[in-house]
Design an enzyme around this catalytic site. Structure first.
Site, PDB file in Angstrom:
ATOM      1  N   HIS A   1      11.319   0.354  -5.083  1.00 32.67           N
ATOM      2  CA  HIS A   1      10.781   1.405  -6.075  1.00 32.67           C
ATOM      3  C   HIS A   1      11.110   2.863  -4.925  1.00 32.67           C
ATOM      4  O   HIS A   1      11.108   3.809  -5.404  1.00 32.67           O
ATOM      5  CB  HIS A   1       9.682   1.427  -6.589  1.00 32.67           C
ATOM      6  CG  HIS A   1       8.387   1.279  -5.894  1.00 32.67           C
ATOM      7  ND1 HIS A   1       8.045   0.397  -4.843  1.00 32.67           N
ATOM      8  CD2 HIS A   1       7.406   2.339  -5.568  1.00 32.67           C
ATOM      9  CE1 HIS A   1       7.085   0.536  -4.543  1.00 32.67           C
ATOM     10  NE2 HIS A   1       6.394   1.696  -5.039  1.00 32.67           N
ATOM     11  N   ARG A   2      10.458   2.253  -3.494  1.00 31.32           N
ATOM     12  CA  ARG A   2      10.582   3.302  -2.464  1.00 31.32           C
ATOM     13  C   ARG A   2      11.493   2.728  -1.583  1.00 31.32           C
ATOM     14  O   ARG A   2      11.199   1.530  -1.347  1.00 31.32           O
ATOM     15  CB  ARG A   2       9.283   3.566  -2.152  1.00 31.32           C
ATOM     16  CG  ARG A   2       8.284   4.372  -3.040  1.00 31.32           C
ATOM     17  CD  ARG A   2       8.679   5.951  -3.304  1.00 31.32           C
ATOM     18  NE  ARG A   2       7.713   6.674  -3.679  1.00 31.32           N
ATOM     19  CZ  ARG A   2       7.604   8.000  -4.352  1.00 31.32           C
ATOM     20  NH1 ARG A   2       9.006   8.660  -4.202  1.00 31.32           N
ATOM     21  NH2 ARG A   2       6.838   8.431  -4.934  1.00 31.32           N
TER      22      ARG A   2
ATOM     23  N   LYS B   1       0.057  -2.760  -0.836  1.00 32.76           N
ATOM     24  CA  LYS B   1      -0.936  -2.025   0.275  1.00 32.76           C
ATOM     25  C   LYS B   1      -0.262  -0.630   0.367  1.00 32.76           C
ATOM     26  O   LYS B   1      -0.982   0.309   0.767  1.00 32.76           O
ATOM     27  CB  LYS B   1      -0.724  -2.934   1.311  1.00 32.76           C
ATOM     28  CG  LYS B   1      -1.432  -2.620   2.471  1.00 32.76           C
ATOM     29  CD  LYS B   1      -1.045  -3.508   3.899  1.00 32.76           C
ATOM     30  CE  LYS B   1      -1.376  -4.892   3.560  1.00 32.76           C
ATOM     31  NZ  LYS B   1      -1.155  -5.809   4.631  1.00 32.76           N
TER      32      LYS B   1
ATOM     33  N   LYS C   1       8.857  -8.307   3.945  1.00 28.02           N
ATOM     34  CA  LYS C   1       8.278  -9.392   4.786  1.00 28.02           C
ATOM     35  C   LYS C   1       9.047 -10.304   5.430  1.00 28.02           C
ATOM     36  O   LYS C   1      10.242 -10.636   5.063  1.00 28.02           O
ATOM     37  CB  LYS C   1       6.939 -10.306   4.489  1.00 28.02           C
ATOM     38  CG  LYS C   1       6.198 -10.715   5.387  1.00 28.02           C
ATOM     39  CD  LYS C   1       5.227  -9.225   5.928  1.00 28.02           C
ATOM     40  CE  LYS C   1       4.041  -9.409   6.906  1.00 28.02           C
ATOM     41  NZ  LYS C   1       2.995  -8.478   7.085  1.00 28.02           N
TER      42      LYS C   1
ATOM     43  N   HIS D   1       1.635   6.418  20.020  1.00 31.05           N
ATOM     44  CA  HIS D   1       0.251   6.045  20.735  1.00 31.05           C
ATOM     45  C   HIS D   1      -0.544   5.593  19.484  1.00 31.05           C
ATOM     46  O   HIS D   1      -0.623   6.502  18.483  1.00 31.05           O
ATOM     47  CB  HIS D   1      -0.299   7.386  21.367  1.00 31.05           C
ATOM     48  CG  HIS D   1       0.419   7.380  22.787  1.00 31.05           C
ATOM     49  ND1 HIS D   1       1.589   8.287  22.731  1.00 31.05           N
ATOM     50  CD2 HIS D   1       0.473   7.031  23.930  1.00 31.05           C
ATOM     51  CE1 HIS D   1       1.929   8.481  23.844  1.00 31.05           C
ATOM     52  NE2 HIS D   1       1.215   7.574  24.927  1.00 31.05           N
TER      53      HIS D   1
ATOM     54  N   SER E   1      -3.347  -0.845  18.131  1.00 31.34           N
ATOM     55  CA  SER E   1      -4.818  -0.863  17.506  1.00 31.34           C
ATOM     56  C   SER E   1      -5.011  -0.406  16.320  1.00 31.34           C
ATOM     57  O   SER E   1      -6.188  -0.343  15.687  1.00 31.34           O
ATOM     58  CB  SER E   1      -5.886   0.009  18.356  1.00 31.34           C
ATOM     59  OG  SER E   1      -5.752   1.323  18.547  1.00 31.34           O
TER      60      SER E   1
ATOM     61  N   TYR F   1     -14.094  -1.644  17.733  1.00 31.01           N
ATOM     62  CA  TYR F   1     -14.692  -0.491  17.141  1.00 31.01           C
ATOM     63  C   TYR F   1     -15.886  -0.758  16.338  1.00 31.01           C
ATOM     64  O   TYR F   1     -16.801   0.113  16.497  1.00 31.01           O
ATOM     65  CB  TYR F   1     -13.774  -0.163  16.221  1.00 31.01           C
ATOM     66  CG  TYR F   1     -12.387   0.541  16.750  1.00 31.01           C
ATOM     67  CD1 TYR F   1     -12.386   1.844  17.481  1.00 31.01           C
ATOM     68  CD2 TYR F   1     -11.187  -0.103  16.720  1.00 31.01           C
ATOM     69  CE1 TYR F   1     -11.412   2.241  18.225  1.00 31.01           C
ATOM     70  CE2 TYR F   1     -10.103   0.563  17.267  1.00 31.01           C
ATOM     71  CZ  TYR F   1     -10.049   1.758  18.038  1.00 31.01           C
ATOM     72  OH  TYR F   1      -8.978   1.996  18.765  1.00 31.01           O
TER      73      TYR F   1
ATOM     74  N   SER G   1       7.659  14.094  19.318  1.00 35.27           N
ATOM     75  CA  SER G   1       6.524  13.371  19.197  1.00 35.27           C
ATOM     76  C   SER G   1       5.272  14.580  18.503  1.00 35.27           C
ATOM     77  O   SER G   1       5.478  15.783  18.552  1.00 35.27           O
ATOM     78  CB  SER G   1       5.739  13.145  20.497  1.00 35.27           C
ATOM     79  OG  SER G   1       5.682  14.229  21.497  1.00 35.27           O
TER      80      SER G   1
END
Length: 558
Positions: A142-143, A171, A183, A266, A270, A319, A450
């Site tokens: 769909h996208r 998601k 996937k 960057h 994480s 974190y 960037s």
């Protein structure tokens, strides 16, 4: 916002009978909580004995296959939102025609569009030959492009990649990333292959995907997943750019999660773990939800346990530790460790890099029993799917389950957690940090510049000019005999003045995305009286967004 959330949540805790007898009061409560002129809700609603959650799906098998598990969660959300989708259709069709249209589009959304199964040979370093199996599933187009990681595991199967691809669709929709879900998996144990052999497998797999039209900047964009990382993504980008994409200026946008030198961004490494932290942060700082759980807001006095000390588990732990929570146990496939006084993530990371395992870590003891049943406030399953099942769900002691992995909770376990008043922050929201930052990287590759490069110096100079303007204005008004009134920025503002780095921009964009999506989930949970059933609320949001794309684009050739 906080008052609205807190007061409206009282209604979501009401049992089905109370809700059924007070349908008129429901609208009154929501309106009253928003500050609209309406009669105050009846006190009895706030005193209802049990919370209400979706009962749209009947009991299923204890541990369904992964794809059927995701379909079950989809069905739960679809049954709740169907009436609203019908009501929102602005057409001249009859009620029956509208409902048929809605149900038809929901049936289009649910299945996997394409599944590619591959087999190809490689010659190993010892001269022997081996046939490698691989899969790529595209759940929804769909996208475009489709988006989803590539994992290397002996557990890879068609069912798994279909399930993970469908999760990627929902998601992306939850966090407003304009991609379809996909996937891939290669059925190998990477520990059994040399670096040279892994490079052969990765490059050959890329070529097979390219030949079938399953990779490209505007078609299908893979990313790292289990047992893959920057190195493998760099091989994929180089293979594509050197062959089928050698005329395409955007060729390196065919994959995300690359090293910085190859067009990476960057903060990508994480990103998933940082997203897990921000997701927990948004709910743990919401006083109304914490009151339901009998907890105080904030990380200060919270303990947590991590299952899986890979990329997601490590950065989630890092974190949460940084913001005051205490990690008391970490588990991996070969064993678990425990320390009630806390485990330092940096020390544990260094130990694992040196020894290859967390077992034997000198500042913790071996943990006997299931790490999932450890006594803690927050449990972070960050390993693999179907870890929390009907058999172990009654023994889970955590008040918050933060799904860092994809599909760690089965439908039966999910139902038990809801009955036990345990908050599950769902995977399709919580681990969306990776795809969010992958989206930023993809945009960076298409723009060929960037983030911030064109504005860094201009913004920094503008900030200094602003401070000088304020200083001169104060001196003209209050200065004596031409004396100076120096303006001294705080340390925090000085950091801002120096200009935001690309990492700062990425972190800011990720935090905003997770906060906005969390608020959407909270509002939906209140709107449909779902209480702590955040998973269904997230699926409802995803279904609404995907449905809107299909409906407004039109269904071709039907």
């Amino acid at each position: 916002m906080y008052r609205y959330l807190g007061e409206a949540l009282l209604l979501s805790r009401a049992g089905p009978a109370a809700l059924g007898s007070a349908s008129a009061d429901s609208a009154a409560l929501l309106g009253w909580a928003r500050g609209q002129p309406a009669a105050a809700p009846q006190p009895g609603l706030a005193l209802a004995a049990r919370r209400h959650y979706s009962e749209a799906v009947a009991d299923r098998e204890d541990d369904p296959n992964f794809f059927k598990m995701v379909e079950g969660f989809f069905d739960r959300g679809a049954s709740i939102v169907e009436d609203k989708l019908v009501e929102d259709l602005r057409t001249r069709e009859s009620e029956e025609q509208k409902r048929n249209r809605v149900r038809g589009i929901l049936r289009i959304i649910k299945p996997c569009n394409h599944v590619l199964s591959l087999s190809f040979p490689i010659r190993r370093d010892d001269g022997s030959w081996e046939v490698i199996e691989g899969y790529r599933a595209q759940h929804s187009q769909h996208r475009t492009p489709c988006k989803g990681g590539i994992r290397y595991s002996t557990d890879v199967s068609v069912d798994e990649v279909k399930a993970l691809a469908s999760l990627m669709t929902y998601k992306c929709a939850v966090v407003d990333v304009p991609f379809g879900g996909a996937k891939a998996g290669v059925k190998i144990n990477p520990k059994n292959y040399t670096d040279n052999e892994l490079e052969k497998i990765t490059r050959r797999f890329t070529m097979e995907l390219a030949k079938k039209g399953f990779i490209g900047p505007g078609i299908d964009v893979p990313a790292p997943d289990m047992s893959t990382g920057e190195r493998e993504m760099s091989w994929i980008a180089d293979t594509y750019a050197s062959t089928i994409g050698h005329y395409d200026i955007n060729a390196h946008a065919c994959v995300t999660g690359k090293p910085i030198s190859q067009g990476g961004i960057h903060g990508r490494i994480s990103a998933t773990g940082r997203g897990v932290f921000h997701g927990i942060e948004n709910f743990i700082n919401e006083a109304s939800y914490m009151s339901i759980l009998g907890m105080t807001p904030g990380f200060g006095d919270k303990t947590f346990v991590v299952q899986g000390f890979g990329n997601v588990g490590l950065h989630s732990m890092r974190y949460l530790h940084r913001f005051g929570a205490k990690c008391i146990a970490v588990g991996e496939s070969d064993g678990s460790i425990w320390n009630p006084d806390g485990i330092d993530p940096k020390e544990l990371e260094d130990f694992k890099l040196q020894h290859g395992s967390i077992l034997g870590f000198p500042k913790a003891k071996p943990y006997e029993g299931s790490i999932l049943e450890a006594d803690c406030d927050i449990l972070i399953p960050a390993a693999s799917e179907k870890q929390l099942t009907k058999s172990n769900a009654p023994r889970v002691k955590a008040k918050i389950i933060a799904e860092g992995a994809n599909g760690p909770t089965t439908p039966e376990a999910d139902k038990i957690f809801l009955e036990r008043n345990i908050m599950v922050i769902p995977d399709l929201y919580l681990n969306a940090g990776g795809v969010t930052v992958s989206y930023f990287e993809w945009l960076k590759n298409l723009n060929h510049v960037s983030y911030g490069r064109l504005t860094f110096k201009y913004e920094r100079d503008s900030n200094y000019h602003l401070l000088m303007s304020v200083q001169e204005s104060l001196e003209r008004k209050f200065g004596k005999h031409g004396g100076t009134i120096p303006i001294v920025p705080t340390a925090e503002f000085q950091d801002r003045i120096s200009g935001a780095s690309e990492k700062d921009i990425v972190h800011s964009g990720l935090a905003y995305t997770m906060e906005r999506s969390a608020r959407q989930i909270m509002r939906t949970a209140m709107k449909y009286n779902l209480g702590l059933d955040l998973r269904t609320a997230a699926y409802v949001n995803a279904i609404e967004k995907v449905f809107k794309v299909y409906n407004e684009a039109g269904v071709t050739f039907t």
